[in-house]
Scaffold this motif. Structure first.
Motif, PDB file in Angstrom:
ATOM      1  N   SER A  13      19.220  17.656  17.254  1.00  0.00           N
ATOM      2  CA  SER A  13      20.163  18.351  16.392  1.00  0.00           C
ATOM      3  C   SER A  13      19.441  19.405  15.561  1.00  0.00           C
ATOM      4  CB  SER A  13      20.897  17.359  15.497  1.00  0.00           C
ATOM      5  OG  SER A  13      19.995  16.689  14.649  1.00  0.00           O
ATOM      6  N   ALA A  14      18.245  19.084  15.091  1.00  0.00           N
ATOM      7  CA  ALA A  14      17.460  20.052  14.325  1.00  0.00           C
ATOM      8  C   ALA A  14      17.104  21.253  15.184  1.00  0.00           C
ATOM      9  CB  ALA A  14      16.208  19.387  13.790  1.00  0.00           C
ATOM     10  N   ILE A  58      12.092  39.025   7.109  1.00  0.00           N
ATOM     11  CA  ILE A  58      10.997  38.194   6.585  1.00  0.00           C
ATOM     12  C   ILE A  58      11.554  36.986   5.848  1.00  0.00           C
ATOM     13  CG2 ILE A  58       9.099  38.139   4.920  1.00  0.00           C
ATOM     14  CD1 ILE A  58       8.571  41.097   5.629  1.00  0.00           C
ATOM     15  N   VAL A  59      12.590  37.231   5.019  1.00  0.00           N
ATOM     16  CA  VAL A  59      13.176  36.135   4.254  1.00  0.00           C
ATOM     17  C   VAL A  59      13.789  35.095   5.190  1.00  0.00           C
ATOM     18  CG1 VAL A  59      15.026  35.511   2.652  1.00  0.00           C
ATOM     19  CG2 VAL A  59      13.576  37.491   2.176  1.00  0.00           C
ATOM     20  N   LEU A  60      14.544  35.563   6.199  1.00  0.00           N
ATOM     21  CA  LEU A  60      15.177  34.636   7.138  1.00  0.00           C
ATOM     22  C   LEU A  60      14.129  33.842   7.921  1.00  0.00           C
ATOM     23  CD1 LEU A  60      18.100  36.833   8.520  1.00  0.00           C
ATOM     24  CD2 LEU A  60      18.262  34.911   6.930  1.00  0.00           C
ATOM     25  N   THR A  61      13.096  34.544   8.383  1.00  0.00           N
ATOM     26  CA  THR A  61      12.059  33.862   9.158  1.00  0.00           C
ATOM     27  C   THR A  61      11.316  32.847   8.301  1.00  0.00           C
ATOM     28  OG1 THR A  61      11.753  35.837  10.521  1.00  0.00           O
ATOM     29  CG2 THR A  61      10.015  34.178  10.591  1.00  0.00           C
ATOM     30  N   THR A  62      10.981  33.266   7.074  1.00  0.00           N
ATOM     31  CA  THR A  62      10.283  32.354   6.169  1.00  0.00           C
ATOM     32  C   THR A  62      11.151  31.135   5.855  1.00  0.00           C
ATOM     33  OG1 THR A  62       9.103  34.216   5.177  1.00  0.00           O
ATOM     34  CG2 THR A  62       9.143  32.137   3.935  1.00  0.00           C
ATOM     35  N   GLY A  63      12.425  31.376   5.624  1.00  0.00           N
ATOM     36  CA  GLY A  63      13.333  30.261   5.347  1.00  0.00           C
ATOM     37  C   GLY A  63      13.436  29.307   6.511  1.00  0.00           C
ATOM     38  N   LEU A  64      13.495  29.858   7.733  1.00  0.00           N
ATOM     39  CA  LEU A  64      13.583  29.002   8.915  1.00  0.00           C
ATOM     40  C   LEU A  64      12.316  28.177   9.076  1.00  0.00           C
ATOM     41  CD1 LEU A  64      14.963  28.088  11.528  1.00  0.00           C
ATOM     42  CD2 LEU A  64      13.972  30.097  12.669  1.00  0.00           C
ATOM     43  N   VAL A  65      11.156  28.835   8.935  1.00  0.00           N
ATOM     44  CA  VAL A  65       9.885  28.112   9.072  1.00  0.00           C
ATOM     45  C   VAL A  65       9.763  27.041   8.000  1.00  0.00           C
ATOM     46  CG1 VAL A  65       7.375  28.323   8.927  1.00  0.00           C
ATOM     47  CG2 VAL A  65       8.708  30.027  10.196  1.00  0.00           C
ATOM     48  N   PHE A  66      10.133  27.399   6.754  1.00  0.00           N
ATOM     49  CA  PHE A  66      10.052  26.421   5.665  1.00  0.00           C
ATOM     50  C   PHE A  66      10.953  25.221   5.943  1.00  0.00           C
ATOM     51  CE2 PHE A  66      11.803  24.733   1.699  1.00  0.00           C
ATOM     52  CZ  PHE A  66      10.640  24.345   1.063  1.00  0.00           C
ATOM     53  N   TRP A  67      12.162  25.496   6.433  1.00  0.00           N
ATOM     54  CA  TRP A  67      13.113  24.407   6.730  1.00  0.00           C
ATOM     55  C   TRP A  67      12.577  23.493   7.827  1.00  0.00           C
ATOM     56  CZ3 TRP A  67      16.352  23.580  11.115  1.00  0.00           C
ATOM     57  CH2 TRP A  67      17.309  22.558  10.937  1.00  0.00           C
ATOM     58  N   ALA A  72       9.996  18.519   9.439  1.00  0.00           N
ATOM     59  CA  ALA A  72       8.939  17.813  10.169  1.00  0.00           C
ATOM     60  C   ALA A  72       8.201  16.848   9.253  1.00  0.00           C
ATOM     61  CB  ALA A  72       7.970  18.819  10.771  1.00  0.00           C
ATOM     62  N   PHE A  73       7.912  17.294   8.025  1.00  0.00           N
ATOM     63  CA  PHE A  73       7.230  16.406   7.081  1.00  0.00           C
ATOM     64  C   PHE A  73       8.097  15.204   6.724  1.00  0.00           C
ATOM     65  CE2 PHE A  73       4.213  19.888   6.161  1.00  0.00           C
ATOM     66  CZ  PHE A  73       3.043  19.147   6.148  1.00  0.00           C
ATOM     67  N   ARG A  74       9.397  15.435   6.565  1.00  0.00           N
ATOM     68  CA  ARG A  74      10.296  14.319   6.262  1.00  0.00           C
ATOM     69  C   ARG A  74      10.338  13.331   7.422  1.00  0.00           C
ATOM     70  NH1 ARG A  74      15.927  16.706   4.398  1.00  0.00           N
ATOM     71  NH2 ARG A  74      16.373  14.467   4.235  1.00  0.00           N
ATOM     72  N   THR A  75      10.330  13.860   8.654  1.00  0.00           N
ATOM     73  CA  THR A  75      10.326  12.977   9.830  1.00  0.00           C
ATOM     74  C   THR A  75       9.026  12.182   9.895  1.00  0.00           C
ATOM     75  OG1 THR A  75      11.731  14.512  11.058  1.00  0.00           O
ATOM     76  CG2 THR A  75      10.475  12.898  12.337  1.00  0.00           C
ATOM     77  N   ILE A  76       7.900  12.863   9.665  1.00  0.00           N
ATOM     78  CA  ILE A  76       6.605  12.168   9.671  1.00  0.00           C
ATOM     79  C   ILE A  76       6.566  11.110   8.587  1.00  0.00           C
ATOM     80  CG2 ILE A  76       4.144  12.470   9.260  1.00  0.00           C
ATOM     81  CD1 ILE A  76       4.406  15.238  10.569  1.00  0.00           C
TER      82      ILE A  76
END
Length: 299
Positions: A13-14, A58-67, A72-76
């Protein structure tokens, strides 16, 4: 809420959301390029719109990468928590050692099995825990990736605990960095095995030393076992010599047939107080009173 785990549905889903997000961003940027090319001429205004477009990307890409990274950290974190709960709740001892054989982690099961708390053992060497068991406490890390062995350790109260250990090497930068193991308490099994051996030995002693003749045969008359009393009673020098005799062909006096003996066993399952004439090795006759029963095997 987000869900993630081994075999869960959080990952797919992610990924779909990320793809939709990226597709929408790219589509918006392409549309903005078309609009700029069509309605804006070269100049300050066009440059500002292109700058705004680049900043938006840049903002959209950064937001996507951050999300994605946050997810991923939450899953780990969830997986680590799940693993931690499994280790903490395991009934077996789960531990890790460094290259010197010192405990670097150990779960609470050690207190139930050995009587030590994890805090008692962290930083301690396994071989120091049981100096009298140094020969069996082989904690040296060999080139074997996995090892399985049994180990006897003294518990805190002094009684011996038998453990079955499965261990594997841990690697860091392709070099051994420690050892991870799972130790299962097999003391009850070892005690049962020892009790069985003792019981078998007691039976063997009783069988060998009984003053009465005891034997086992197959249905076709082959002698499988006989004690010393029977060997001597029939005038033979050893069980090996007696085993050459087949009771289906010889052994009973002609006045009593082996066939009748077998038929009674098949009918009643046992024989009690049967008086019969047996032939000794020298062909003399002895009179015996015999008790017998059928033993059924798996086949």
């Amino acid at each position: 809420p987000d869900t993630a785990g081994a075999g869960g549905h959080g990952g797919p889903s992610a990924l779909r959301l990320a793809l939709i997000y990226a597709l929408a961003a790219v589509t918006g940027l392409l549309m903005s390029d078309l609009l700029i090319d069509r309605y804006l001429q070269a100049g300050t205004t066009r440059e500002l719109w292109e700058l705004a477009k680049d900043l938006t990307f840049i903002v959209l890409t950064t937001g996507l990468v951050f999300w994605l990274v946050r997810r991923a950290f939450r899953t780990i974190s969830r997986l680590e928590q799940h693993y931690r709960e499994m280790v903490e709740g395991a009934s077996d001892i789960v531990y890790t050692l460094d290259l010197e054989g010192r405990f670097t982690s150990i779960n609470p099961a050690v207190e139930k099995i050995l009587g030590y708390t994890p805090a008692d053992l962290l930083g301690q060497r396994l071989i120091d825990l049981a100096p009298d068991f140094a020969d069996s406490c082989d904690t040296r890390l060999t080139g074997e990736a996995h090892r399985r062995y049994e180990l006897a350790l003294p518990a805190r109260d002094g009684h011996t605990v038998h453990l079955e250990i499965n261990s594997r090497l841990l690697f860091q930068d392709y070099r051994p960095s420690g050892l991870q193991g799972v130790a299962r308490d097999i003391t009850a099994r070892k005690q049962a095995e020892a009790a069985l051996r003792d019981s078998e030995q007691r039976f063997r002693d009783l069988f060998d030393n009984a003053p009465l003749g005891i034997y086992r045969t197959t249905p076709d008359g082959r002698i499988l076992a006989a004690n010393a009393a029977l060997v001597q009673m029939l005038g033979y020098g050893s069980l090996a010599e007696l085993s050459q005799r087949n009771l289906e062909r010889e052994g009973f006096d002609p006045t009593y047939e082996r066939r009748a003996f077998r038929e009674q066993l098949a009918r009643d399952g046992r024989i009690v107080g049967l008086e019969a004439e047996w032939l000794r090795k020298d062909h003399t006759t002895i009179y015996v009173r015999e008790n017998a029963r059928v033993i059924y095997g798996p086949d």
